[in-house]
Design a protein around this motif. Structure first.
Motif, short mmCIF file in Angstrom:
data_model
loop_
_atom_site.label_atom_id
_atom_site.label_comp_id
_atom_site.label_asym_id
_atom_site.label_seq_id
_atom_site.Cartn_x
_atom_site.Cartn_y
_atom_site.Cartn_z
N TYR A 49 20.30 165.91 24.87
CA TYR A 49 21.59 165.00 24.90
C TYR A 49 21.49 163.66 25.04
O TYR A 49 20.59 163.04 25.72
N LEU A 50 22.57 162.91 24.53
CA LEU A 50 22.55 161.54 24.61
C LEU A 50 24.26 161.51 25.49
O LEU A 50 25.14 161.79 24.63
N VAL A 51 24.40 161.08 26.47
CA VAL A 51 25.61 160.92 27.04
C VAL A 51 26.24 159.54 26.26
O VAL A 51 25.65 158.23 26.70
N LEU A 52 27.37 159.75 25.74
CA LEU A 52 28.09 158.73 25.03
C LEU A 52 29.24 158.37 26.09
O LEU A 52 29.82 157.23 25.88
N LYS A 53 29.78 159.37 26.76
CA LYS A 53 31.02 159.11 27.80
C LYS A 53 30.87 160.29 28.62
O LYS A 53 30.59 161.40 28.53
N GLY A 54 31.07 159.87 30.10
CA GLY A 54 31.01 160.92 31.07
C GLY A 54 29.72 160.63 31.98
O GLY A 54 28.83 159.80 32.00
N CYS A 55 29.67 161.82 32.73
CA CYS A 55 28.47 162.03 33.80
C CYS A 55 28.14 163.47 33.88
O CYS A 55 28.91 164.41 33.85
N ILE A 56 26.85 163.67 33.90
CA ILE A 56 26.22 164.94 33.97
C ILE A 56 25.19 164.57 35.39
O ILE A 56 24.63 163.82 35.67
N ARG A 57 25.14 165.80 35.88
CA ARG A 57 24.15 165.92 36.93
C ARG A 57 23.17 167.06 36.81
O ARG A 57 23.33 168.14 36.10
N SER A 58 22.00 167.08 37.31
CA SER A 58 20.86 167.97 37.23
C SER A 58 20.74 168.53 38.83
O SER A 58 20.65 167.47 39.70
N TYR A 59 20.42 169.61 39.00
CA TYR A 59 20.05 170.03 40.30
C TYR A 59 19.30 171.39 40.43
O TYR A 59 19.78 172.15 39.68
N TYR A 60 18.90 171.44 41.32
CA TYR A 60 17.90 172.89 41.73
C TYR A 60 18.86 173.69 42.89
O TYR A 60 19.60 173.13 43.77
N LEU A 61 18.83 175.12 42.78
CA LEU A 61 19.44 175.63 43.96
C LEU A 61 18.21 176.36 44.83
O LEU A 61 17.39 177.05 44.20
N VAL A 62 18.08 175.71 45.98
CA VAL A 62 16.99 176.03 47.03
C VAL A 62 17.60 176.75 48.27
O VAL A 62 18.52 176.14 49.00
N ASP A 63 17.41 177.89 48.51
CA ASP A 63 17.99 178.79 49.29
C ASP A 63 19.64 178.62 49.45
O ASP A 63 20.32 178.48 50.30
N GLY A 64 20.17 178.70 48.05
CA GLY A 64 21.68 178.67 48.11
C GLY A 64 22.21 177.25 48.11
O GLY A 64 23.52 176.93 47.86
N GLU A 65 21.65 176.19 48.40
CA GLU A 65 21.80 174.81 48.63
C GLU A 65 21.52 174.17 47.32
O GLU A 65 20.20 174.12 46.85
N GLU A 66 22.42 173.26 46.78
CA GLU A 66 22.05 172.48 45.69
C GLU A 66 21.17 171.32 46.16
O GLU A 66 21.66 170.63 47.13
N LYS A 67 20.49 170.81 45.35
CA LYS A 67 19.62 169.70 45.40
C LYS A 67 19.63 168.97 44.32
O LYS A 67 19.09 169.25 43.29
N ILE A 68 20.30 167.84 44.34
CA ILE A 68 20.51 167.19 43.05
C ILE A 68 19.53 166.16 43.03
O ILE A 68 18.97 165.24 43.64
N THR A 69 18.73 165.99 41.60
CA THR A 69 17.81 165.29 41.20
C THR A 69 17.84 164.17 40.35
O THR A 69 17.41 163.29 40.39
N GLU A 70 19.22 164.11 39.84
CA GLU A 70 19.45 163.13 38.61
C GLU A 70 21.16 163.12 38.38
O GLU A 70 21.64 164.13 38.39
N PHE A 71 21.53 161.94 38.05
CA PHE A 71 22.77 162.01 37.29
C PHE A 71 22.66 160.78 36.07
O PHE A 71 21.69 160.11 36.17
N TYR A 72 23.33 161.43 35.07
CA TYR A 72 23.20 160.85 33.73
C TYR A 72 24.49 160.37 33.36
O TYR A 72 25.61 161.21 33.49
N THR A 73 24.67 158.98 33.05
CA THR A 73 25.76 158.44 32.46
C THR A 73 25.59 157.86 31.37
O THR A 73 24.66 158.09 30.50
#
Length: 192
Positions: A49-73
């Protein structure tokens, strides 16, 4: 919507009317609602993808908890590891806002380059930008204290502080939301 892609590419190369028509015919731009899962753990990534408008997050689920690794705008490329390796994804990609994204697949990229060879210049630039940004982000996370990471975030990506909930920023910085609150309070008290 299509104009966002043309506007982005025009920053790097001059487009003729014919070039714009080719880009529009390829239909590479789509809208996604907030909360859309673009990729889930265990899935094979079919798109980059290429973000033209908006925000995306990437995350892992570790023991049911979200661990966010990056935001793309805006104007940031998103190339899931799974897209390149052809192995199931170990993480999730989700839209945090309504998004306009340019989608790429191996077939669409090949067709785009065939019909519009000059786009390779833009693709190379985007690929290099992605590599540099990833390395800088990793180095900052590894070498800086949580408070220094927050200052770096304010310095380089201030917009995230207004777009992303505090608990997500805390996860991205590798700290608890309460710790981020304390850091923000200290900063505010020192400015007064």
């Amino acid at each position: 919507m299509e104009n966002a892609a043309i506007k982005f590419i025009s920053q790097f190369i001059t487009l003729s009317k014919e070039d714009e028509e080719i880009l529009l015919k390829l239909n590479l731009v789509k809208e996604f609602k907030k909360g859309t899962n673009l990729l889930k753990e265990g899935e094979l990534a079919k798109n980059c993808y290429l973000v033209l408008k908006g925000c995306i997050r990437s995350y892992y689920l570790v023991d049911g908890e979200e661990k966010i690794t990056e935001f793309y705008t805006e104007h940031q490329p998103v190339t899931p590891v799974s897209y390149t390796t052809k192995k199931p994804s170990e993480y999730y990609l989700e839209t945090l806002e309504d998004c306009i994204l340019s989608l790429g697949t191996p077939a669409s990229t090949k067709e785009l380059i065939k019909q519009f060879p000059r786009i390779e210049t833009v693709s190379l630039f985007i690929s290099n930008q992605l590599l540099v940004n990833s390395q800088v982000s990793f180095d900052n996370y590894r070498n800086l204290s949580p408070e220094q990471r927050y200052f770096k975030l304010l310095e380089t990506r201030q917009d995230l502080c207004n777009r992303v909930p505090q608990y997500m920023l805390a996860s991205y910085l590798g700290i608890q939301p309460q710790s981020l609150s304390r850091i923000r309070r200290r900063i505010k008290e020192n400015k007064v």
